[in-house]
Design an enzyme around this catalytic site. Sequence first.
Site, PDB file in Angstrom:
ATOM      1  N   GLN A 232     -45.686   3.767 126.123  1.00  0.00           N
ATOM      2  CA  GLN A 232     -46.270   5.095 126.353  1.00  0.00           C
ATOM      3  C   GLN A 232     -46.546   5.362 127.824  1.00  0.00           C
ATOM      4  O   GLN A 232     -46.680   6.527 128.216  1.00  0.00           O
ATOM      5  CB  GLN A 232     -47.562   5.268 125.543  1.00  0.00           C
TER       6      GLN A 232
ATOM      7  N   SER B 213     -39.300   1.830 126.394  1.00  0.00           N
ATOM      8  CA  SER B 213     -38.518   2.565 125.413  1.00  0.00           C
ATOM      9  C   SER B 213     -38.101   3.882 126.051  1.00  0.00           C
ATOM     10  O   SER B 213     -38.828   4.425 126.885  1.00  0.00           O
ATOM     11  CB  SER B 213     -39.370   2.804 124.164  1.00  0.00           C
TER      12      SER B 213
ATOM     13  N   THR C 205     -22.744  -5.629 121.396  1.00  0.00           N
ATOM     14  CA  THR C 205     -22.195  -4.768 122.451  1.00  0.00           C
ATOM     15  C   THR C 205     -23.249  -3.765 122.906  1.00  0.00           C
ATOM     16  O   THR C 205     -23.869  -3.090 122.075  1.00  0.00           O
ATOM     17  CB  THR C 205     -20.949  -4.029 121.909  1.00  0.00           C
TER      18      THR C 205
ATOM     19  N   CYS D 277     -46.034   6.852 113.908  1.00  0.00           N
ATOM     20  CA  CYS D 277     -44.866   6.123 113.426  1.00  0.00           C
ATOM     21  C   CYS D 277     -45.025   5.694 111.981  1.00  0.00           C
ATOM     22  O   CYS D 277     -44.273   4.861 111.500  1.00  0.00           O
ATOM     23  CB  CYS D 277     -44.604   4.919 114.305  1.00  0.00           C
TER      24      CYS D 277
HETATM   25  N1  PMP Z   1     -45.097   0.872 121.220  1.00  0.00           N
HETATM   26  C1  PMP Z   1     -45.768   2.031 121.326  1.00  0.00           C
HETATM   27  C2  PMP Z   1     -47.083   2.045 122.043  1.00  0.00           C
HETATM   28  C3  PMP Z   1     -45.240   3.200 120.775  1.00  0.00           C
HETATM   29  O1  PMP Z   1     -45.920   4.344 120.877  1.00  0.00           O
HETATM   30  C4  PMP Z   1     -43.992   3.140 120.105  1.00  0.00           C
HETATM   31  C5  PMP Z   1     -43.363   4.374 119.504  1.00  0.00           C
HETATM   32  N2  PMP Z   1     -44.180   5.057 118.618  1.00  0.00           N
HETATM   33  C6  PMP Z   1     -43.332   1.901 120.023  1.00  0.00           C
HETATM   34  C7  PMP Z   1     -43.911   0.799 120.602  1.00  0.00           C
HETATM   35  C8  PMP Z   1     -42.015   1.754 119.323  1.00  0.00           C
HETATM   36  O2  PMP Z   1     -40.970   2.203 120.144  1.00  0.00           O
HETATM   37  P1  PMP Z   1     -39.567   2.610 119.506  1.00  0.00           P
HETATM   38  O3  PMP Z   1     -39.791   3.877 118.770  1.00  0.00           O
HETATM   39  O4  PMP Z   1     -38.670   2.776 120.701  1.00  0.00           O
HETATM   40  O5  PMP Z   1     -39.130   1.493 118.638  1.00  0.00           O
END
Ligand code: PMP
Length: 363
Positions: free
Chosen positions: A163, A183, A221, A308
Site C-alpha cells: 500500500q 504490487s 516465464t 480482499c
Molecule cells: N498486502 C496488502 C497490504 C494489500 O493491501 C494487498 C492487496 N489488497 C496485498 C498485500 C495483496 O496484493 P495482491 O493483490 O497484489 O496479491
Amino acid sequence: MIYLDYNATAPVHEAVIEAMADALRFGGNPSSVHGSGRAARALLERARARIAQVVGMRSRDLLFTSGGTEANALALASFPGLPILTSAIEHPSVLEAAPGAQRIPVCSQGQVDLAALEALLAQGPRLVSVMAANNETGVLQPIHEVASLVRQSGGRFHCDATQALGKNDALICGLDADLITLSAHKLGGPPGVGALAVKPGVDVLPLWRGGGQEMGRRAGTEPLPAIAGFAAAIEALAALGDWTGPVAVLRDGLEQQLLALAPDGIVYGAGAARLANTLCIGLPGVAAETQVMALDLAGVAVSAGSACSSGKVRASPVLAAMGANPAAAGEAIRISLGWRTSAADIAACAAAWGKLAERRRAA
Ligand code: PMP
C-alpha cells in the site's frame, strides 16, 4: 461511477495500457537466446531497474511474482528455521501464510507497538513481518524503528509495502529490510504482477521450481507485458508530480465534512501519520455493508473491512486489533482517494453519506 476505492485497486494509467499492448505485440521470451529473446530480456531488465529504483535496491535484487500475495508467501517461507512474528493488522496474505505466528499488538491509533515488539524479540531471533502502511486505515508503520530492533536482535525483517508503493515511496526507499513486498495494481499498474525486493546475501526459498528464471528464485516465464505495465505505472505516477499533496487536502476536507454530518463518527488512526489518500470512518449504529450499499446506489464506490475478502463484509480484524468493539469494527468504511479524485467526487461522497447520517438520526 465515482471511484474512491484506490486501496482495493487503482484505475490503470493510459500509459500502462499502451506499454502492455506494446509488450504483447513485441512478444519474445526473455530466456531465449535469439534476438527476439534478447530484446525481451532488455525490456524486462529496463523495467526491473525502474522498479528497483523506487525502493533504492539494485535491479538484480528484485524478483518478480504474481502480486503482493505471492511475494508475501515467498517471504514468509524463506526462513524455515525462524519463528515468525507479524503485526496483528497485516493483510490476510501474511496472516494466513504464517498461521502459527505470534502477533505483535498495535496501539489504539493503529501503529505497531514497538515496546511489545522489543519484548517479543527478547525471546530470540525472529522473522518479523510488519507492513509499511495499513490497507484499511492508511496508518503508516514505524518500519525503520522495527528494522533497527530486528537488526539488534539478529532476526530478519519482511515488510509488505504493497500500500505504500506509489503513495509514500519516501517511507520505503532505503529501508533496511531483508525482504520487501511490492504490487503493481495499487498504483495504476495491472493486477497479477508484483515483486519481492531481496537484500543482497539473503536466500529466498523458491515456492516454484523448474525453469531457472529469476536467478532460480521463481520459476516460470516472466509475464513481460505485466512487468512492463508495472514499470510504466511507476513512470506515470512520477509524471504526475506531487499528487498526494492535493489528495491529502481533499481527504482532510472530506473527513471534516463527514464529522460535521455525524459528530460521533469515528476516524480510525486520526492521531497517527496516515497515507494521504485513506480515510477509515465509522458511523455508529449503521453497518458497514449498509453504508457501502447506500454509497454504491449513489454511484460512489468505497469498501468495508478488508477489501480482499471476496465480496464478504465482516467486522474488521484491523479495527478490532486497534481496540474497537465488535459492533464498531463492523460499522466502518474505507474511502480511498487517488490521482483522479476531484473536489466534486468528494462533495458527492459527503452528500451520499450525509443522507445515511440523516436517516440514522430520523430512526
Ligand atoms: N498486502 C496488502 C497490504 C494489500 O493491501 C494487498 C492487496 N489488497 C496485498 C498485500 C495483496 O496484493 P495482491 O493483490 O497484489 O496479491
